[in-house]
Design a protein around this motif. Structure first.
Motif, PDB file in Angstrom:
ATOM      1  N   ASP A 369       0.847  -1.190   0.000  1.00 41.63           N
ATOM      2  CA  ASP A 369       0.000   0.000   0.000  1.00 41.63           C
ATOM      3  C   ASP A 369       0.885   1.243   0.000  1.00 41.63           C
ATOM      4  O   ASP A 369       1.357   1.680   1.053  1.00 41.63           O
ATOM      5  CB  ASP A 369      -0.926  -0.008   1.222  1.00 41.63           C
ATOM      6  N   GLU A 371       1.429   5.323  -1.585  1.00 38.93           N
ATOM      7  CA  GLU A 371       0.800   6.475  -2.221  1.00 38.93           C
ATOM      8  C   GLU A 371       1.881   7.464  -2.635  1.00 38.93           C
ATOM      9  O   GLU A 371       2.766   7.794  -1.857  1.00 38.93           O
ATOM     10  CB  GLU A 371      -0.165   7.175  -1.253  1.00 38.93           C
ATOM     11  N   ARG A 397      -2.382   6.030  -6.046  1.00 35.67           N
ATOM     12  CA  ARG A 397      -2.107   4.957  -5.086  1.00 35.67           C
ATOM     13  C   ARG A 397      -1.864   3.635  -5.810  1.00 35.67           C
ATOM     14  O   ARG A 397      -2.105   3.509  -7.011  1.00 35.67           O
ATOM     15  CB  ARG A 397      -3.284   4.796  -4.118  1.00 35.67           C
TER      16      ARG A 397
END
Length: 626
Positions: A369, A371, A397
């Motif tokens: 994850d 960004e 993202r």
């Protein structure tokens, strides 16, 4: 980039420092080369002096009492000693030749290794690229720079050894005196003062030789400088080849340029004129000194100071002494002549890499994850007045499919270079999970990206190694990446081809430049291999610069139909001139003159009739109709 003036005057200490650094670099490139050079120089220089000395002793014995046992002993020492010295020389020569074969390859590998440490900015700097071309042109045209430094050092060292060996055998010539009937007639020759005069003449000649050599080196440097520049131009033309060369008869134009720039007689004539002029002066000077020393030794022999054998010894050693002195003068001149090339090389190697590498480790997330945020980013290339990007702000993202579109010069590629941190923003920040990317370790941040640029490079290595960028790889994974990139049918046909001895396509080289059984791929197939390489790295971010530029429309459609399978759950960033690719993306960023002017989905942007994207889309719409 500001380069120093190579023709500026340097002190003796500065000249020595340049040479010393070059010796250290050569020892770093070829650790044993210097040792073999020194040992070889000692053995080869000692060999003729050993032969001279032993021959003189045997002649003196024959002209004197002629003791047979002593004569046989001298003959045995001469033969066995000469044999041993010859064996040592041959052994060292063979070892030295091996190092010599490796020298050019090691030198080029060293240059490439240093280039890998450069800031990316330098790799796009035309001044830096020109400097590298000048270094290679000088090396290829005249052997200048590091490549020839060790030979110059060897010659100088051999000359110094020659002086040492000669002087050790000449000492007795100046110290011995005679008492015979002619001793008084040749009183001056028989006195120690004569030795002082002869030595003074030799030293004066040495100084004159050094001065002549320096003047010759300066003249040759000017001429060779012109030839080196011409050779650089010649090399550039010589590398040109292709179908258009034959179709448009460009070979004729190239050959005209080569004749005009490489074979201009005034440049060659200038070099010959300088060389002949100073060589003639050097020959006359050495000939006069040789004649004077010969007469001096002959007089010494005539009055009984030494025997016939010693006359041969002194004549030979004195001649070699004078040659060694001239060799030192020439060696110093060549080293000084080579130093400007070393200055150019050192300036290239010392290019600063002041990009901050960061210290913070990139978080290894199981959910990948991440960004990325561009926060008011502006960028201007070094030495450029115009802004390449101005006030760009956007986020994306993991899992996003982002397309970057715009006309040529709009800032698309610059955006990618900043994203991959090939450059740092001039203003603003780029953040990874809220942290400035400059704070992350540079190598770990780069590892997040798999990139396929439009000017990708494939190596003349096996297919599997090209995909994995390693000689060890997971064959199953390589095949899977090639199949996902659209080369499944090609792999299957290669594996079944009865004409191929090596059935495993992964082990066959790309192209036939170095392997006659290599595989020739089309431009589109090569682009798919580059795409497979990006997939094999398995990085969270996949960046594709015109990924289907070399593909035909059918192959392009197949790539985009399988687009989600290709990039899976990774973040993908596309640069594309073909707006058909944008329909597969979640978001589209439209750049114009360095500014981000639109961002949204394909349908939203097409619906904005007054927007840039809609205009570009409808201008190309005819090409997307079935």
């Amino acid at each position: 980039m500001v380069w120093n003036d190579h023709n500026g005057k340097r002190t003796f200490r500065e000249e020595c420092r340049l040479i010393g650094r070059g010796v250290k670099l050569m020892n770093e490139i070829l650790p044993h080369f210097l040792l073999y050079q020194v040992l070889y120089a000692i053995a080869e220089t000692f060999s003729p002096y050993f032969g001279l000395y032993m021959s003189a002793q045997m002649v003196n014995e024959l002209a004197g009492d002629c003791d047979h046992k002593r004569l046989l002993r001298l003959a045995g020492i001469t033969v066995i000693g000469g044999l041993l010295i010859s064996l040592v020389i041959k052994l060292l020569r063979s070892r030295r030749q091996i190092c010599e074969e490796l020298r050019w390859h090691k030198h080029e590998a060293f240059m490439l290794d240093k280039q890998n440490e450069f800031q990316y900015e330098h790799l796009e700097d035309p001044d830096v690229l020109l400097r590298r071309s000048e270094i290679l042109a000088g090396m290829n045209a005249t052997g200048a720079g590091l490549a020839d430094l060790m030979w110059q050092i060897l010659d100088l060292f051999s000359s110094i050894l020659g002086i040492v060996f000669s002087a050790s055998l000449m000492v007795s010539m100046f110290t011995m005196t005679a008492q015979g009937e002619y001793a008084g007639v040749f009183g001056f020759i028989n006195s120690p003062a004569s030795a002082v005069v002869v030595l003074a003449l030799i030293m004066i000649t040495a100084l004159c030789s050094i001065k002549i050599s320096a003047a010759r080196a300066m003249g040759q440097q000017k001429a060779l400088g012109k030839l080196a520049k011409s050779n650089m131009r010649y090399s550039a033309f010589a590398r040109l080849w292709g179908i258009d060369m034959a179709v448009f008869d460009l070979n004729r134009i190239v050959m005209d340029e080569i004749r005009k720039n490489q074979l201009r007689p005034e440049w060659v004539g200038e070099l010959e004129k300088v060389t002949i002029k100073y060589n003639f002066r050097s020959i006359l000077l050495n000939a006069a000194l040789n004649l004077g020393v010969f007469l001096f030794i002959a007089a010494k022999t005539f009055i009984g100071v030494c025997g016939i054998g010693s006359f041969i010894l002194y004549q030979g050693t004195t001649k070699r002494f004078i040659e060694a002195v001239a060799g030192i003068a020439a060696g110093i001149g060549r080293l000084r002549q080579n130093n400007p090339y070393l200055v150019s090389l050192y300036e290239y190697l010392d290019l600063p890499n002041d990009m901050y590498k960061g210290t913070l480790a990139v978080e290894k997330r199981d959910d990948i994850d991440y960004e990325i945020e561009f926060r008011d980013v502006s960028f201007r290339y070094p030495r450029a007045d115009a802004w390449a990007l101005r006030h760009v702000s956007m986020k994306f993202r993991i899992g996003d499919k982002l397309a970057i579109v715009g006309e040529n010069g709009s800032g698309k590629t610059t955006f990618i270079k900043l994203l991959c941190r090939l450059y740092d923003p001039t203003e603003g920040k780029i953040l990874l999970n809220g942290i400035d990317i400059t704070r992350y370790r540079y190598d770990e941040y780069l590892a997040l990206f798999s990139v396929v640029f439009q000017d990708y490079k494939l190596l003349d290595l096996p297919l599997g190694e090209n995909v994995a960028i390693s000689d060890t790889y997971d064959e199953t994974k390589v095949r899977d990446c090639l199949i996902r990139a659209g080369l499944g049918d090609k792999l299957e046909s290669l594996d079944k081809d009865p004409d191929l001895k090596e059935k495993d396509a992964l082990k066959r080289a790309i192209g036939q430049k170095y392997d006659s059984e290599g595989i020739d791929f089309s431009g589109g197939e090569k682009q798919k291999i580059a795409l497979a390489r990006a997939l094999y790295k398995d990085a969270p971010f996949v960046v594709l610069d015109e990924p289907t530029a070399a593909l035909d429309p059918i192959a392009e459609a197949a790539v985009y139909e399988n687009f989600n399978v290709l990039v899976e759950n990774k973040t993908s960033v596309f640069i594309s001139h073909r707006l058909s690719s944008c329909r597969f993306c979640d978001s589209i960023a439209v750049f114009d003159h360095g500014q981000l002017i639109q961002k949204g989905s394909h349908d939203v942007l097409v619906a904005d009739a007054g927007g840039k994207y809609s205009k570009l889309w409808h201008a190309q719409a005819q090409y997307y109709e079935k």
